[in-house]
Each structure stands twice: as C-alpha cells, then as structure tokens.
Design a protein around this motif. Structure first.
Motif, PDB file in Angstrom:
ATOM      1  N   GLY A  53       0.864  -1.254   0.092  1.00 22.06           N
ATOM      2  CA  GLY A  53      -0.032  -0.071   0.046  1.00 22.06           C
ATOM      3  C   GLY A  53       0.818   1.243  -0.119  1.00 22.06           C
ATOM      4  N   ASP A  54       2.091   1.358   0.369  1.00 24.88           N
ATOM      5  CA  ASP A  54       2.917   2.379   0.551  1.00 24.88           C
ATOM      6  C   ASP A  54       3.000   3.314  -0.927  1.00 24.88           C
ATOM      7  N   ALA A  55       3.137   2.415  -1.965  1.00 25.83           N
ATOM      8  CA  ALA A  55       3.341   3.333  -3.179  1.00 25.83           C
ATOM      9  C   ALA A  55       1.991   3.750  -3.797  1.00 25.83           C
ATOM     10  N   ALA A  56       0.817   3.102  -3.416  1.00 23.44           N
ATOM     11  CA  ALA A  56      -0.550   3.641  -3.543  1.00 23.44           C
ATOM     12  C   ALA A  56      -0.783   4.923  -2.880  1.00 23.44           C
ATOM     13  N   ALA A  57      -0.474   4.871  -1.612  1.00 22.81           N
ATOM     14  CA  ALA A  57      -0.673   6.124  -0.831  1.00 22.81           C
ATOM     15  C   ALA A  57       0.492   7.148  -1.397  1.00 22.81           C
ATOM     16  N   ALA A  58       1.503   6.791  -1.917  1.00 28.51           N
ATOM     17  CA  ALA A  58       2.364   7.576  -2.321  1.00 28.51           C
ATOM     18  C   ALA A  58       1.929   8.418  -3.676  1.00 28.51           C
ATOM     19  N   LEU A  59       1.136   7.524  -4.365  1.00 25.62           N
ATOM     20  CA  LEU A  59       0.375   8.301  -5.516  1.00 25.62           C
ATOM     21  C   LEU A  59      -0.629   9.137  -5.057  1.00 25.62           C
ATOM     22  N   TRP A  60      -1.398   9.058  -4.102  1.00 25.86           N
ATOM     23  CA  TRP A  60      -2.473   9.879  -3.483  1.00 25.86           C
ATOM     24  C   TRP A  60      -1.532  11.174  -3.055  1.00 25.86           C
ATOM     25  N   TRP A  61      -0.511  10.835  -2.537  1.00 30.07           N
ATOM     26  CA  TRP A  61       0.537  12.201  -2.136  1.00 30.07           C
ATOM     27  C   TRP A  61       0.770  13.121  -3.433  1.00 30.07           C
TER      28      TRP A  61
ATOM     29  N   LEU B   3      -5.796  11.682   2.046  1.00 34.38           N
ATOM     30  CA  LEU B   3      -4.864  11.548   2.979  1.00 34.38           C
ATOM     31  C   LEU B   3      -4.979  12.269   4.295  1.00 34.38           C
ATOM     32  N   ASN B   4      -4.436  11.826   5.389  1.00 38.92           N
ATOM     33  CA  ASN B   4      -4.636  12.631   6.644  1.00 38.92           C
ATOM     34  C   ASN B   4      -3.402  13.646   6.702  1.00 38.92           C
ATOM     35  N   GLN B   5      -3.958  14.729   6.304  1.00 42.44           N
ATOM     36  CA  GLN B   5      -3.066  15.919   6.231  1.00 42.44           C
ATOM     37  C   GLN B   5      -2.177  16.381   7.357  1.00 42.44           C
ATOM     38  N   ARG B   6      -2.542  15.885   8.784  1.00 42.75           N
ATOM     39  CA  ARG B   6      -1.771  16.041   9.891  1.00 42.75           C
ATOM     40  C   ARG B   6      -0.607  15.137   9.858  1.00 42.75           C
ATOM     41  N   ALA B   7      -0.640  13.955   9.359  1.00 47.28           N
ATOM     42  CA  ALA B   7       0.463  12.883   9.315  1.00 47.28           C
ATOM     43  C   ALA B   7       1.386  13.341   8.363  1.00 47.28           C
ATOM     44  N   LEU B   8       1.020  14.277   7.468  1.00 50.27           N
ATOM     45  CA  LEU B   8       2.269  14.489   6.236  1.00 50.27           C
ATOM     46  C   LEU B   8       3.598  15.279   6.999  1.00 50.27           C
ATOM     47  N   SER B   9       4.217  14.679   7.487  1.00 47.68           N
ATOM     48  CA  SER B   9       5.464  15.520   7.836  1.00 47.68           C
ATOM     49  C   SER B   9       6.547  15.126   6.684  1.00 47.68           C
ATOM     50  N   ARG B  10       7.731  15.695   6.906  1.00 52.55           N
ATOM     51  CA  ARG B  10       8.851  15.415   5.877  1.00 52.55           C
ATOM     52  C   ARG B  10       9.179  14.060   5.660  1.00 52.55           C
ATOM     53  N   ASP B  11       9.115  13.497   7.036  1.00 54.94           N
ATOM     54  CA  ASP B  11       9.579  11.841   6.977  1.00 54.94           C
ATOM     55  C   ASP B  11       8.556  11.271   6.023  1.00 54.94           C
ATOM     56  N   VAL B  12       7.547  11.374   6.146  1.00 46.99           N
ATOM     57  CA  VAL B  12       6.317  10.648   5.775  1.00 46.99           C
ATOM     58  C   VAL B  12       6.398  10.885   3.974  1.00 46.99           C
ATOM     59  N   GLU B  13       6.529  12.208   3.681  1.00 44.87           N
ATOM     60  CA  GLU B  13       6.926  12.510   2.360  1.00 44.87           C
ATOM     61  C   GLU B  13       8.049  11.826   1.681  1.00 44.87           C
ATOM     62  N   GLN B  14       9.016  11.921   2.476  1.00 46.96           N
ATOM     63  CA  GLN B  14      10.297  10.964   1.965  1.00 46.96           C
ATOM     64  C   GLN B  14      10.160   9.499   1.811  1.00 46.96           C
ATOM     65  N   ALA B  15       9.243   8.944   2.807  1.00 51.23           N
ATOM     66  CA  ALA B  15       9.122   7.577   2.634  1.00 51.23           C
ATOM     67  C   ALA B  15       8.060   7.184   1.632  1.00 51.23           C
ATOM     68  N   PHE B  16       6.801   8.233   1.248  1.00 48.80           N
ATOM     69  CA  PHE B  16       6.129   7.940   0.077  1.00 48.80           C
ATOM     70  C   PHE B  16       7.023   8.101  -1.249  1.00 48.80           C
TER      71      PHE B  16
ATOM     72  N   TYR C 246       9.173   5.926  -5.931  1.00 46.59           N
ATOM     73  CA  TYR C 246      10.585   5.833  -6.898  1.00 46.59           C
ATOM     74  C   TYR C 246      11.603   4.753  -6.754  1.00 46.59           C
ATOM     75  N   GLN C 247      11.612   4.357  -5.513  1.00 45.94           N
ATOM     76  CA  GLN C 247      12.641   3.410  -5.243  1.00 45.94           C
ATOM     77  C   GLN C 247      12.050   2.175  -4.462  1.00 45.94           C
ATOM     78  N   PRO C 248      11.314   1.430  -5.182  1.00 44.86           N
ATOM     79  CA  PRO C 248      10.683   0.275  -4.473  1.00 44.86           C
ATOM     80  C   PRO C 248      11.817  -0.723  -4.026  1.00 44.86           C
ATOM     81  N   ASP C 249      11.551  -1.373  -2.911  1.00 42.43           N
ATOM     82  CA  ASP C 249      12.600  -2.303  -2.462  1.00 42.43           C
ATOM     83  C   ASP C 249      12.538  -3.722  -3.249  1.00 42.43           C
ATOM     84  N   ILE C 250      12.989  -3.906  -4.190  1.00 44.94           N
ATOM     85  CA  ILE C 250      12.614  -5.030  -5.132  1.00 44.94           C
ATOM     86  C   ILE C 250      13.207  -6.342  -4.292  1.00 44.94           C
ATOM     87  N   ARG C 251      12.672  -7.360  -4.819  1.00 42.55           N
ATOM     88  CA  ARG C 251      12.938  -8.745  -4.006  1.00 42.55           C
ATOM     89  C   ARG C 251      13.910  -9.891  -4.664  1.00 42.55           C
ATOM     90  N   ILE C 252      14.983  -9.256  -5.250  1.00 41.03           N
ATOM     91  CA  ILE C 252      15.951 -10.179  -5.957  1.00 41.03           C
ATOM     92  C   ILE C 252      16.244 -11.327  -5.101  1.00 41.03           C
TER      93      ILE C 252
END
Ligand code: ADP
Ligand code: MG
Length: 334
Positions: free
Chosen positions: A164-172, A179-192, A197-203
C-alpha cells in the motif's frame, strides 16, 4: 535523434558507470547489437516494461528518481522469476536533448545498475514524447524459475514487505484529499517518495524461494488483481482455484497506517498497486523452510491467506465479516 545523437549516447549511456564489467556479457554498446553468453546449466530470463510520461509517471518527474523506478520495476520481474540480473537494454524517446535531464537520468540508472550489478549493454535513442522502455536479462538455474502456474489448493499465500505504500504515495503525488494531512511530515513524504520511485525489489527473496515456492509473481496491480493471475495460471482442466484472504493480516507500514484513513486501508493495500513486493504461494510442508529463508534475509514475510479449491477470492474483512470480492466495486479504486 540525428544531430549529436552519438555524442549524447556516448556521454550518458555508453559510459563506464553504466557499461561496467559483467561475466557473461561478451559485448556491450557500440556495435549493431550486444552479445551475451549463457553459462552451462543456466537459462536466460527476459522481460520488458515501457513507462510513458503522464501514464506511468508525472510529466515533470525528477529524472534521477524516475530512472531508478524504470529500472527497478523491470528488475522486479526478474525477482519474481527467481532470476538474478545479468544486463539491460534501454530504448528511450525524448522530446529534446536536455543535457541536465539526461545527466540526472543516467546517474539514477547507474545507481540501480551498480546496486544490482546489471550493466547497460545497448539501446536506442530517439526523439518523441518522453518514454522509457527497458529490457532486462537475467539468469536462473535451468528448470528452476519461479512461475505463476504451480499453486495448489491448501497452499499458504504470503507477501514480502508491506503493501500500500506506493499507492498512498500516488495519493500524495496527486494531492488526494483522502490522505490525513496532519500525518504528512517531511519524513512521511520522504517515505512515500521512496516507495514510489525506489521500491525495495526482492531479487534475494526470489532466488531464495527457488525450490520452495509453488507459484510467485510480483505485485504491480495490487494483490487482489495479481493473485487472480496466479489462480488463473494454476487452475487446470477440471479444477478452478480460488483464495481466501484476511484483511486483518495485511502487512502495512506505520506511515501508511498514520496517513490513510482506517476505512480505506485494506482497500488501498489490496488494490492500489505499484508495490513490487512478491506474492508467494507455499505448500504447507515447506512453510517453515520458506519462513526461515526469508528470516535469514531479514525480509518481512507475512501469511495473508490460503489457496482454495473454490473459484473466486473471498475476503475476511477487518470487522470479521466474510465477503466475496466485489470486482465492480473494487475496480473503482484501482
Ligand atoms: P543503429 O544504427 O543500429 O540504429 P544506434 O545508432 O541506435 O544503432 O546505436 C548505436 C549504438 O549505441 C548501439 O550499440 C546501441 O546499442 C547504442 N545505444 C543507442 N542508444 C542507447 C541507449 N539509450 N543506451 C545504451 N546504448 C545505446
Ligand atoms: Mg538503433
């Protein structure tokens, strides 16, 4: 791209940060084609994905991040086959030869190429609307690739990582008011930003699951939709497979839970897409082995359901009710 085409290729693509040495690559960019050799006992695994601006990414996407996403989503298909990256080609179409854009794009490519030891071995550079088409090549021990078609009734359904993180990132990215605006700190935006853009793929997970998993794919369109591909591929004449999923078991990140309203969480995690996590079916007798292999790699690995012998995907909701997936309803959220 006629004028300066070769100079651009030489400066940004046919250059050491991208064309580094790799065993089995006999010839890289510069000739009419590249040459790969396949070691004895291995098979060549090939996959391609095109990404078009406005369709797959915002027109003004940061080229350094965009390049990473383009290569990572291609490598994710190798992960889902249990293959290890060998090399890739790049067909790119650009509206104009913007040097700053190309410099950042090729730097982004080289970060991922080096991280996964997957050099660029050739491609094509043309003028047109921005589009990036990558073809990845990988190697797998002969006969051991992880396919979609081996699942059986009773197999456990697992996912790697969190959904769900990438889908939430697309909302962002699209400033979705849900999206709950109160929760949107810089850290959250960085995580999204990172999730998109940099999904942790599973080779490593894919390689470790060879000989254990009965069916695997990478989740690009959302677990519900992608699991259906496994069910379709694994159903044989006279048997139609289905699945039971438990919404309460879905692995979600803290960032996701803080910023997506509770009533939307399961829906978004199941249908949002762009996760690039693996959906893994495991026969009951091999579950312990699968869990141990993932624990050894420190990769989160969560059982979310079971393959059944009855067509359709049934969802146990967070409130305890059980319901068949309403495709029409769910499609609105895709
Ligand atoms: P051709 O005359 O066969 O069309 P090109 O002019 O397209 O050849 O390419 C010349 C060389 O540059 C080839 O070896 C090709 O693989 C390489 N090349 C072209 N574009 C790219 C790119 N975007 N990335 C990597 N290599 C490229
Ligand atoms: Mg060409």
């Amino acid at each position: 791209m006629a004028q300066g085409e070769f100079e651009l290729i030489r400066r940004y693509f046919a250059q050491p940060a991208l064309n580094f040495y790799k065993n089995s690559v006999q010839l890289g960019p510069g000739d009419d084609a590249a040459i790969l050799s396949v070691p004895a006992g291995k098979q060549l695994v090939v996959s391609t994905d095109a990404l078009n601006s406005a369709v797959h990414f915002p027109v003004d996407a940061d080229p350094f991040l965009l390049a990473q996403r383009c290569l990572l989503v291609n490598l994710s298909d190798l992960a889902a086959m249990g293959a290890e990256p060998l090399a890739f080609t790049l067909a790119i179409s650009l509206p104009e030869p913007d040097e700053a854009w190309l410099e950042a794009f090729s730097r982004g490519l080289s970060v991922v190429a080096q991280a996964y030891q997957c050099p660029l071995i050739g491609g094509d550079t043309t003028r047109g609307p921005l589009s990036v088409c990558i073809q990845v090549h990988g190697l797998v021990p002969a006969g051991q690739a992880l396919l979609r078609r081996g699942a059986k009734a009773g197999d456990a359904i697992y996912v790697t990582g969190e959904l769900g993180d990438a889908a939430a990132a697309l909302w962002w990215l699209m400033s979705d008011p849900r999206l709950n605006q109160r929760a949107l700190s810089r850290d959250v935006e960085q995580a999204f930003k990172q999730a998109f853009y940099q999904p942790d793929i599973r080779i490593n997970a894919g390689s470790a699951l060879r000989g254990i998993a009965s069916a695997v794919l990478d989740i690009s369109d959302g677990l519900i939709s992608d699991l259906q591909h496994i069910l379709d591929a694994s159903s044989k004449l006279g048997t139609t497979l289905g699945a039971e999923l438990d919404a309460r078991l879905l692995p979600m990140s803290e960032v996701f839970k803080d910023s997506v309203p509770p009533q939307e969480q399961a829906k978004l995690a199941l249908t949002g897409g762009d996760d690039y996590e693996l959906c893994v079916c495991v026969p009951p007798l091999l579950e312990t082995e699968a869990r141990a292999a993932m624990a050894l790699l420190a990769i989160p690995f969560t059982r979310v359901g079971t393959i059944t012998g009855e067509a359709g995907i049934r969802l146990h909701s967070a409130d305890g009710s059980e319901q068949p997936i309403d495709w029409q309803g769910y499609n609105h959220f895709v």
